[in-house]
Design an enzyme around this catalytic site. Structure first.
Site, PDB file in Angstrom:
ATOM      1  N   ASP A   1       0.838  -1.193   0.000  1.00 59.81           N
ATOM      2  CA  ASP A   1       0.000   0.000   0.000  1.00 59.81           C
ATOM      3  C   ASP A   1       0.880   1.252   0.000  1.00 59.81           C
ATOM      4  OD1 ASP A   1      -2.600   1.133   0.077  1.00 59.81           O
ATOM      5  OD2 ASP A   1      -2.308   1.616   2.189  1.00 59.81           O
TER       6      ASP A   1
ATOM      7  N   GLU B   1       1.037  -0.737  -5.069  1.00 59.45           N
ATOM      8  CA  GLU B   1      -0.127   0.148  -5.174  1.00 59.45           C
ATOM      9  C   GLU B   1       0.384   1.529  -5.563  1.00 59.45           C
ATOM     10  OE1 GLU B   1      -2.330   3.144  -4.780  1.00 59.45           O
ATOM     11  OE2 GLU B   1      -1.525   2.908  -2.749  1.00 59.45           O
TER      12      GLU B   1
ATOM     13  N   ASP C   1     -11.386   0.226  -1.980  1.00 62.05           N
ATOM     14  CA  ASP C   1     -11.443   1.677  -1.761  1.00 62.05           C
ATOM     15  C   ASP C   1     -12.283   2.417  -2.793  1.00 62.05           C
ATOM     16  OD1 ASP C   1     -10.069   2.044   0.594  1.00 62.05           O
ATOM     17  OD2 ASP C   1      -8.128   2.375  -0.350  1.00 62.05           O
TER      18      ASP C   1
END
Length: 500
Positions: free
Chosen positions: A302, A349, A402
């Site tokens: 992330d 990501e 998300d």
């Protein structure tokens, strides 16, 4: 890291079917794995598995530990089978005031119900468990002592100090005075043992579930948030890894700067002292990754941008604009990881951060990035988020945890974008979720992923998380009925046709 051409489904364990108000590692998880098997999928993607916190809306990205598992995911039925609990004790209908929905998680009710049953099970272990089980528990505590001892004590201290942030604890405990810690470890021994029992139970069930998946050719893609929560065992137990003041409080916190008209974000997580970590060969990070790879085969990194450079905001400022870019660990970090583990099983990501520097870092270590069609401008020819233009070295998603669902996204488009989407995908939009799934599966992306919500054609009411908010997230759940054979068969046909 190069994946073979393959595909999978993103569904966080809290969203699995289960009888106790939340997804768990029991029969519902196995039903989902069977669904993946029928759908000819080889990847199950999950969000971080750590113990969540009510004040953060039970976000799996703000947990008490980057090493521990979430006890709310423990299958209570398994504890009945082992004789630690009775069937009546885990029957929600027999618990006054408990209301569980198969469609969403009521975290307050789940937390009270589950932890109460886990404490009862723990109290009976000494009487009910055989010598082999007790020896296995002792072996587990010794094997995982490097993180487990501090985590269990941290949770016991949180309870002792009424849930206060650890930076507000009495000075000897806050600064980890050895004599103070030893005294509290003795005084709080029962709570420490209980927290260790929860982790042993979580680990045993997760390993069994992972084996069940592996036997069906399914591997798990996990998730690694770059930052950890301030109020975590990680920061309390390893302050040297973070940029803290002399009294143990953050000197700077993480976030992102203002960009294109927004005001930026202040996440509040302490940033790392990367220079000091480099001096130790990134030891804390290697330990964290070692634990991660003990639980999953691959991991999404992330906020990959933070490994190149990161936005550091003074801890005493609430304005993200007051921050500054600081240099991240870059090549040296990934070289250390590769030397330690022999591989870099990561997905980067990189959404929203496609600058040349972070792209160069990603490409230097052959890490696939991410592409999501919901970021596409459908009226711009050759736009990088249109699935027909995805490169091989990426993981393509119909939607993510998300974003909105595929249907919710489509319904939010203006007429011009919707018409351009119709033209590009050759569709009338009647089954837009399957149109987007097929477009992603047909792309050159090495790995294609969809969500359970998209497979079921659900609209925005089933959105899992809205970034920047804390209410109403992480609650949606799939049902057993949703794991439909017709849906699995349709997914299998698309997977076969696109050679995944």
């Amino acid at each position: 890291m190069r994946f073979d051409r393959r595909s999978g489904v993103l569904l966080h364990p809290t969203a699995l079917p289960g009888p106790h108000g939340i997804g768990d590692m029991g029969a519902g998880a196995r039903s989902f794995i069977d669904f993946l098997d029928r759908g000819d999928q080889s990847i199950w993607q999950v969000c971080p598995l750590g113990p969540t916190v009510g004040v953060h809306g039970h976000s799996p990205y703000q947990t008490f530990s980057g090493f521990a598992g979430n006890p709310l995911l423990i299958d209570l039925t398994d504890l009945v089978d082992r004789g630690y609990l009775s069937e009546d004790e885990v029957d929600p209908d027999g618990a006054t005031g408990v209301e569980f929905s198969p469609h969403e998680v009521n975290y307050d009710a789940v937390e009270s119900f589950t932890l109460d049953r886990l404490r009862t099970a723990f109290d009976r272990v000494g009487e009910v468990a055989g010598d082999d089980a007790l020896a296995a528990f002792a072996d587990y505590r010794e094997r995982e002592a490097d993180w487990l001892a501090d985590y269990a004590l941290f949770r016991a201290l949180k309870a002792e100090f009424d849930g206060r942030l650890w930076t507000e604890w009495p000075e000897p405990v806050r600064t980890r005075d050895p004599e103070a810690l030893a005294d509290y470890r003795d005084d709080l021994a029962d709570e420490v043992d209980f927290r260790a029992f929860c982790q042993w139970t979580f680990d045993r069930q997760w390993r069994d579930l992972r084996t069940y998946a592996a036997d069906r050719g399914i591997e798990i893609l996990g998730d690694l948030p770059i930052y950890v929560a301030l109020d975590s065992a990680d920061v309390w137990a390893a302050p040297e890894a973070f940029d803290l003041t002399d009294d143990g409080r953050p000197a700077a916190v993480a976030g992102v700067p203002p960009n294109m008209g927004d005001s930026g974000q202040r996440w509040g997580n302490p940033v790392y002292d990367w220079d000091r970590l480099a001096e130790t060969g990134y030891g804390w990070w290697l330990d964290r990754l070692d634990r991660l790879f003990d639980m999953v085969e691959y991991a999404r990194l992330d906020h990959f941008k933070g490994f190149d450079e990161f936005w550091a905001i003074p801890a005493d400022s609430d304005d993200p604009a007051d921050g500054e870019w600081r240099e991240g660990p870059g090549d040296a970090f990934f070289e250390a990881v590769r030397e330690e583990f022999g591989r870099l099983p990561f997905v980067a990501e990189n959404l929203g951060f496609l600058d040349a520097e972070s792209a160069s870092l990603r490409e230097a270590f052959d890490l696939p990035g991410m592409r999501v069609p919901q970021y596409a401008d459908w009226c711009q020819q050759g736009h990088l988020y249109q699935p027909m233009h995805y490169p091989e070295d990426c993981v393509a998603y119909s939607s993510t945890h998300d974003t909105d669902t595929a249907v919710g996204y489509y319904e939010s488009l203006d007429d011009r974008q919707r018409d351009c989407l119709h033209y590009n995908l050759g569709t009338d939009g009647v089954e837009i979720e399957w149109d987007l799934i097929e477009a992603v599966w047909n792309s050159e992306a090495t790995l294609a992923v969809t969500t359970m919500q998209d497979l079921l054609g659900l609209d925005s009411h089933a959105r899992f998380n809205t970034p920047g908010t804390t209410d109403g997230n992480w609650r949606w759940r799939a049902t057993e009925a949703g794991l439909d054979d017709a849906v699995a068969d349709r997914l299998a046909r698309i997977t076969d046709a696109t050679v995944r």
